[in-house]
Design a protein around this motif. Sequence first.
Motif, PDB file in Angstrom:
ATOM      1  N   THR A   1     -28.174 -33.357  74.617  1.00 55.68           N
ATOM      2  CA  THR A   1     -27.257 -34.336  74.044  1.00 55.68           C
ATOM      3  C   THR A   1     -27.336 -34.213  72.532  1.00 55.68           C
ATOM      4  O   THR A   1     -28.426 -34.286  71.963  1.00 55.68           O
ATOM      5  CB  THR A   1     -27.635 -35.771  74.457  1.00 55.68           C
ATOM      6  N   ALA A   2     -26.197 -34.009  71.894  1.00 55.68           N
ATOM      7  CA  ALA A   2     -26.161 -33.886  70.432  1.00 55.68           C
ATOM      8  C   ALA A   2     -25.520 -35.133  69.845  1.00 55.68           C
ATOM      9  O   ALA A   2     -24.435 -35.542  70.267  1.00 55.68           O
ATOM     10  CB  ALA A   2     -25.383 -32.647  70.024  1.00 55.68           C
ATOM     11  N   LEU A   3     -26.184 -35.714  68.886  1.00 60.02           N
ATOM     12  CA  LEU A   3     -25.688 -36.909  68.206  1.00 60.02           C
ATOM     13  C   LEU A   3     -25.421 -36.546  66.751  1.00 60.02           C
ATOM     14  O   LEU A   3     -26.334 -36.123  66.041  1.00 60.02           O
ATOM     15  CB  LEU A   3     -26.713 -38.038  68.284  1.00 60.02           C
ATOM     16  N   LEU A   4     -24.180 -36.704  66.310  1.00 59.09           N
ATOM     17  CA  LEU A   4     -23.807 -36.405  64.928  1.00 59.09           C
ATOM     18  C   LEU A   4     -24.103 -37.604  64.049  1.00 59.09           C
ATOM     19  O   LEU A   4     -23.650 -38.715  64.325  1.00 59.09           O
ATOM     20  CB  LEU A   4     -22.317 -36.059  64.840  1.00 59.09           C
ATOM     21  N   SER A   5     -24.866 -37.382  63.005  1.00 60.01           N
ATOM     22  CA  SER A   5     -25.134 -38.441  62.043  1.00 60.01           C
ATOM     23  C   SER A   5     -23.892 -38.660  61.196  1.00 60.01           C
ATOM     24  O   SER A   5     -23.403 -37.732  60.554  1.00 60.01           O
ATOM     25  CB  SER A   5     -26.315 -38.045  61.142  1.00 60.01           C
ATOM     26  N   MET A   6     -23.389 -39.866  61.189  1.00 54.00           N
ATOM     27  CA  MET A   6     -22.192 -40.190  60.403  1.00 54.00           C
ATOM     28  C   MET A   6     -22.546 -40.414  58.930  1.00 54.00           C
ATOM     29  O   MET A   6     -21.741 -40.140  58.048  1.00 54.00           O
ATOM     30  CB  MET A   6     -21.509 -41.438  60.971  1.00 54.00           C
ATOM     31  N   GLU A   7     -23.748 -40.951  58.691  1.00 48.22           N
ATOM     32  CA  GLU A   7     -24.163 -41.230  57.319  1.00 48.22           C
ATOM     33  C   GLU A   7     -25.679 -41.327  57.279  1.00 48.22           C
ATOM     34  O   GLU A   7     -26.288 -41.983  58.122  1.00 48.22           O
ATOM     35  CB  GLU A   7     -23.564 -42.570  56.860  1.00 48.22           C
ATOM     36  N   GLU A   8     -26.279 -40.673  56.304  1.00 50.86           N
ATOM     37  CA  GLU A   8     -27.725 -40.765  56.112  1.00 50.86           C
ATOM     38  C   GLU A   8     -28.005 -41.987  55.246  1.00 50.86           C
ATOM     39  O   GLU A   8     -27.563 -42.059  54.105  1.00 50.86           O
ATOM     40  CB  GLU A   8     -28.234 -39.502  55.428  1.00 50.86           C
ATOM     41  N   LEU A   9     -28.703 -42.934  55.792  1.00 49.99           N
ATOM     42  CA  LEU A   9     -28.984 -44.177  55.083  1.00 49.99           C
ATOM     43  C   LEU A   9     -30.275 -44.105  54.276  1.00 49.99           C
ATOM     44  O   LEU A   9     -30.382 -44.718  53.217  1.00 49.99           O
ATOM     45  CB  LEU A   9     -29.054 -45.347  56.051  1.00 49.99           C
ATOM     46  N   LYS A  10     -31.243 -43.361  54.775  1.00 51.75           N
ATOM     47  CA  LYS A  10     -32.505 -43.194  54.063  1.00 51.75           C
ATOM     48  C   LYS A  10     -33.138 -41.895  54.518  1.00 51.75           C
ATOM     49  O   LYS A  10     -33.136 -41.584  55.699  1.00 51.75           O
ATOM     50  CB  LYS A  10     -33.475 -44.339  54.322  1.00 51.75           C
ATOM     51  N   SER A  11     -33.668 -41.155  53.575  1.00 57.55           N
ATOM     52  CA  SER A  11     -34.416 -39.945  53.885  1.00 57.55           C
ATOM     53  C   SER A  11     -35.491 -39.779  52.814  1.00 57.55           C
ATOM     54  O   SER A  11     -35.198 -39.850  51.629  1.00 57.55           O
ATOM     55  CB  SER A  11     -33.490 -38.731  53.884  1.00 57.55           C
ATOM     56  N   THR A  12     -36.706 -39.567  53.266  1.00 60.65           N
ATOM     57  CA  THR A  12     -37.794 -39.347  52.329  1.00 60.65           C
ATOM     58  C   THR A  12     -38.851 -38.477  52.982  1.00 60.65           C
ATOM     59  O   THR A  12     -38.963 -38.454  54.199  1.00 60.65           O
ATOM     60  CB  THR A  12     -38.421 -40.672  51.844  1.00 60.65           C
ATOM     61  N   VAL A  13     -39.560 -37.741  52.192  1.00 61.59           N
ATOM     62  CA  VAL A  13     -40.731 -37.012  52.668  1.00 61.59           C
ATOM     63  C   VAL A  13     -42.001 -37.651  52.114  1.00 61.59           C
ATOM     64  O   VAL A  13     -43.099 -37.196  52.401  1.00 61.59           O
ATOM     65  CB  VAL A  13     -40.657 -35.507  52.305  1.00 61.59           C
ATOM     66  N   SER A  14     -41.839 -38.701  51.321  1.00 66.32           N
ATOM     67  CA  SER A  14     -42.987 -39.377  50.705  1.00 66.32           C
ATOM     68  C   SER A  14     -43.694 -40.277  51.718  1.00 66.32           C
ATOM     69  O   SER A  14     -43.058 -40.992  52.473  1.00 66.32           O
ATOM     70  CB  SER A  14     -42.520 -40.244  49.530  1.00 66.32           C
ATOM     71  N   LEU A  15     -45.024 -40.234  51.685  1.00 64.48           N
ATOM     72  CA  LEU A  15     -45.815 -41.111  52.532  1.00 64.48           C
ATOM     73  C   LEU A  15     -46.062 -42.431  51.802  1.00 64.48           C
ATOM     74  O   LEU A  15     -46.183 -42.452  50.571  1.00 64.48           O
ATOM     75  CB  LEU A  15     -47.156 -40.454  52.870  1.00 64.48           C
ATOM     76  N   PRO A  16     -46.154 -43.526  52.540  1.00 61.16           N
ATOM     77  CA  PRO A  16     -46.392 -44.838  51.906  1.00 61.16           C
ATOM     78  C   PRO A  16     -47.866 -45.020  51.544  1.00 61.16           C
ATOM     79  O   PRO A  16     -48.657 -45.520  52.317  1.00 61.16           O
ATOM     80  CB  PRO A  16     -45.968 -45.835  52.994  1.00 61.16           C
ATOM     81  N   LEU A  17     -48.225 -44.558  50.359  1.00 59.14           N
ATOM     82  CA  LEU A  17     -49.627 -44.614  49.926  1.00 59.14           C
ATOM     83  C   LEU A  17     -50.003 -46.012  49.498  1.00 59.14           C
ATOM     84  O   LEU A  17     -51.108 -46.371  49.352  1.00 59.14           O
ATOM     85  CB  LEU A  17     -49.849 -43.621  48.776  1.00 59.14           C
TER      86      LEU A  17
END
Length: 153
Positions: A137-153
């Motif tokens: 099943t493929a789900l297309l993202s309509m909009e990226e609301l948040k993206s991070t690679v940072s860890l919550p230090l």
Amino acid sequence: MDIRIDEMDRKILAELQRDASQSFDEIAKNVGSSKTPVWNRIRKLKEAGIIGQQTVLLDADALGFEATFFVLIRTSEHEADWQAKFLDALKKRPEVQEAHRLAGDIDYILKVRVKNARAYDAFYQALISEVRVYNVTALLSMEELKSTVSLPL
């Protein structure tokens, strides 16, 4: 290597997550220290494996990768040979940005970044020709609301 992380280490790591291209002088200034202790701490954190590969974040949209699909995969195959073949197929495909094995009804989820739907179809056709899967099943993202690679230090 067992390493204890203190507040200064956390500040340094936060600075590196914010911008790893900073000089040791800049990091030291931003964390309220001097260059040599910061350099020593970063070296210690690298040796301990806390700081891994350093890279650059590219703007996917600016490079024409406008479609993100989340691909849910169910399989009836759970043998080691199939899993190795599946993992090999994923590693060979640069479109796969993330792959996770899940608990529950879905066996795997992939984050696939491609230029458009046609490119996703080419990826899909190549994947299913290489490994057998029960359901995709493929789900297309309509909009990226948040993206991070940072860890919550």
